[in-house]
Design a protein around this motif. Structure first.
Motif, short mmCIF file in Angstrom:
data_model
loop_
_atom_site.label_atom_id
_atom_site.label_comp_id
_atom_site.label_asym_id
_atom_site.label_seq_id
_atom_site.Cartn_x
_atom_site.Cartn_y
_atom_site.Cartn_z
N VAL A 1 -1.76 4.55 -12.33
CA VAL A 1 -1.69 3.13 -12.67
C VAL A 1 -0.25 2.65 -12.76
CG1 VAL A 1 -2.18 1.48 -14.52
CG2 VAL A 1 -3.93 3.07 -13.79
N LEU A 2 0.62 3.46 -13.33
CA LEU A 2 1.99 3.02 -13.60
C LEU A 2 3.00 3.47 -12.54
CD1 LEU A 2 1.99 3.73 -17.43
CD2 LEU A 2 1.62 1.56 -16.26
N GLN A 3 2.56 4.07 -11.45
CA GLN A 3 3.47 4.60 -10.45
C GLN A 3 4.38 3.52 -9.88
OE1 GLN A 3 1.47 6.48 -7.21
NE2 GLN A 3 3.34 7.39 -6.41
N TYR A 4 3.86 2.38 -9.58
CA TYR A 4 4.65 1.30 -9.00
C TYR A 4 4.69 0.09 -9.92
CZ TYR A 4 4.39 4.04 -4.75
OH TYR A 4 4.49 5.04 -3.84
N ALA A 5 4.66 0.32 -11.23
CA ALA A 5 4.60 -0.79 -12.19
C ALA A 5 5.84 -1.67 -12.13
CB ALA A 5 4.41 -0.25 -13.60
N GLY A 6 7.02 -1.11 -11.97
CA GLY A 6 8.25 -1.89 -11.93
C GLY A 6 8.70 -2.25 -10.54
N ILE B 1 -5.21 16.39 -18.60
CA ILE B 1 -4.77 16.27 -17.21
C ILE B 1 -5.24 14.94 -16.62
CG2 ILE B 1 -5.03 17.22 -14.88
CD1 ILE B 1 -5.30 19.99 -16.19
N LEU B 2 -6.49 14.59 -16.89
CA LEU B 2 -7.05 13.35 -16.36
C LEU B 2 -6.33 12.13 -16.92
CD1 LEU B 2 -9.29 12.39 -14.47
CD2 LEU B 2 -10.80 12.31 -16.44
N THR B 3 -6.00 12.14 -18.19
CA THR B 3 -5.28 11.03 -18.80
C THR B 3 -3.89 10.88 -18.18
OG1 THR B 3 -6.47 11.33 -20.88
CG2 THR B 3 -4.41 10.09 -20.98
N GLY C 1 -8.09 16.88 -12.58
CA GLY C 1 -8.48 16.63 -13.97
C GLY C 1 -9.99 16.46 -14.11
N ALA C 2 -10.61 15.76 -13.16
CA ALA C 2 -12.06 15.58 -13.21
C ALA C 2 -12.79 16.91 -13.04
CB ALA C 2 -12.50 14.59 -12.14
N VAL C 3 -12.29 17.77 -12.16
CA VAL C 3 -12.90 19.09 -11.95
C VAL C 3 -12.76 19.94 -13.21
CG1 VAL C 3 -12.64 21.26 -10.69
CG2 VAL C 3 -12.69 19.10 -9.45
N VAL C 4 -11.60 19.90 -13.85
CA VAL C 4 -11.40 20.69 -15.06
C VAL C 4 -12.29 20.16 -16.19
CG1 VAL C 4 -9.70 21.39 -16.81
CG2 VAL C 4 -9.08 21.42 -14.40
N PHE D 1 0.86 -1.17 0.00
CA PHE D 1 0.00 0.00 0.00
C PHE D 1 0.90 1.23 0.00
CE2 PHE D 1 -3.79 -2.30 0.48
CZ PHE D 1 -3.49 -3.38 1.30
N PRO D 2 0.83 2.06 -1.04
CA PRO D 2 1.74 3.19 -1.16
C PRO D 2 1.54 4.20 -0.03
CG PRO D 2 0.09 3.29 -2.87
CD PRO D 2 -0.09 1.99 -2.16
N PRO D 3 2.62 4.72 0.54
CA PRO D 3 2.49 5.65 1.66
C PRO D 3 1.97 7.02 1.24
CG PRO D 3 4.79 5.38 1.08
CD PRO D 3 4.01 4.41 0.24
N HIS D 4 2.36 7.50 0.08
CA HIS D 4 1.88 8.80 -0.40
C HIS D 4 2.02 8.85 -1.91
CE1 HIS D 4 6.17 9.55 -0.62
NE2 HIS D 4 6.25 9.27 0.66
N SER D 5 1.15 9.62 -2.54
CA SER D 5 1.14 9.70 -3.99
C SER D 5 0.50 11.01 -4.41
CB SER D 5 0.36 8.52 -4.58
OG SER D 5 0.25 8.66 -5.98
N PRO D 6 1.07 11.69 -5.40
CA PRO D 6 0.44 12.92 -5.89
C PRO D 6 -0.68 12.67 -6.89
CG PRO D 6 2.48 12.55 -7.07
CD PRO D 6 2.38 11.47 -6.01
N TRP D 7 -0.84 11.44 -7.35
CA TRP D 7 -1.76 11.19 -8.46
C TRP D 7 -3.24 11.22 -8.10
CZ3 TRP D 7 0.59 12.47 -12.46
CH2 TRP D 7 1.94 12.20 -12.64
N PRO D 8 -3.68 10.85 -6.92
CA PRO D 8 -5.12 11.00 -6.63
C PRO D 8 -5.59 12.45 -6.67
CG PRO D 8 -4.16 9.43 -5.12
CD PRO D 8 -3.02 10.04 -5.87
N ILE D 9 -4.78 13.36 -6.16
CA ILE D 9 -5.14 14.78 -6.21
C ILE D 9 -5.15 15.28 -7.66
CG2 ILE D 9 -4.36 17.09 -5.55
CD1 ILE D 9 -5.49 15.62 -3.21
#
Length: 153
Positions: free
Chosen positions: A121-126, A112-114, A91-94, A78-86
């Motif tokens: 999705v790819l933050q911890y792919a490797g 932005i959303l893409t 992107g959804a708001v825009v 479980f990732p401790p912190h990530s900027p991608w949810p914000i």
């Protein structure tokens, strides 16, 4: 996950039959579209669960002879912190504002959303490949680091 996959396959089949019957007898497009979307969503969940079952095999919950102790231990990473949810929320708001104020803003929002969804999705792919190729901690070259640790990297 075999049981869950079968359950959602049954739900998807129910919505498929219901959508076909509703569309045939009512000739009403909105309800037929809603039931079709429900079928597609249940099918997506069933497909995901089947793929996970094929990749990871039987879990203790899928076996009749399993004990409670068989499910003990760390569940997953479980990732401790990530900027991608914000960023995804931004992107959804825009996109929503673009629907109201203009197509140009919606296109920026989709960009932005893409980017945010791909980053999420790819933050911890490797991560698994990197972990299995690195030697153990503190100069121990006997093998990969212990996977039982629940500490973040």
């Amino acid at each position: 996950m075999r049981t869950e996959a079968r359950l959602f396959t049954g739900v998807a089949a129910f919505f498929a039959v219901t959508a076909a019957g509703y569309g045939w007898f009512s000739h009403e497009p909105a309800g037929t579209a809603a039931l079709t979307v429900a079928f597609l969503m249940a099918s997506l969940v069933a497909f995901f669960l089947r793929v996970q079952y094929r990749r990871k095999g039987l879990r203790a919950q899928d076996r009749g002879d399993a004990e409670v102790l068989d499910t003990a231990g760390p569940l997953d990473f479980f990732p401790p912190h990530s900027p991608w949810p914000i960023t995804t929320a931004l992107g959804a708001v825009v996109v929503a504002l673009g629907i109201v104020y203009g197509l140009w803003l919606a296109l920026i929002g989709f960009g932005i959303l893409t980017l945010a969804v791909l980053g999420l999705v790819l933050q911890y792919a490797g991560r698994d490949a990197q972990r299995s190729s690195s030697p153990g901690e503190e100069g121990d070259s006997s093998g990969p680091a212990s996977s039982t640790s629940t500490r973040s990297p």
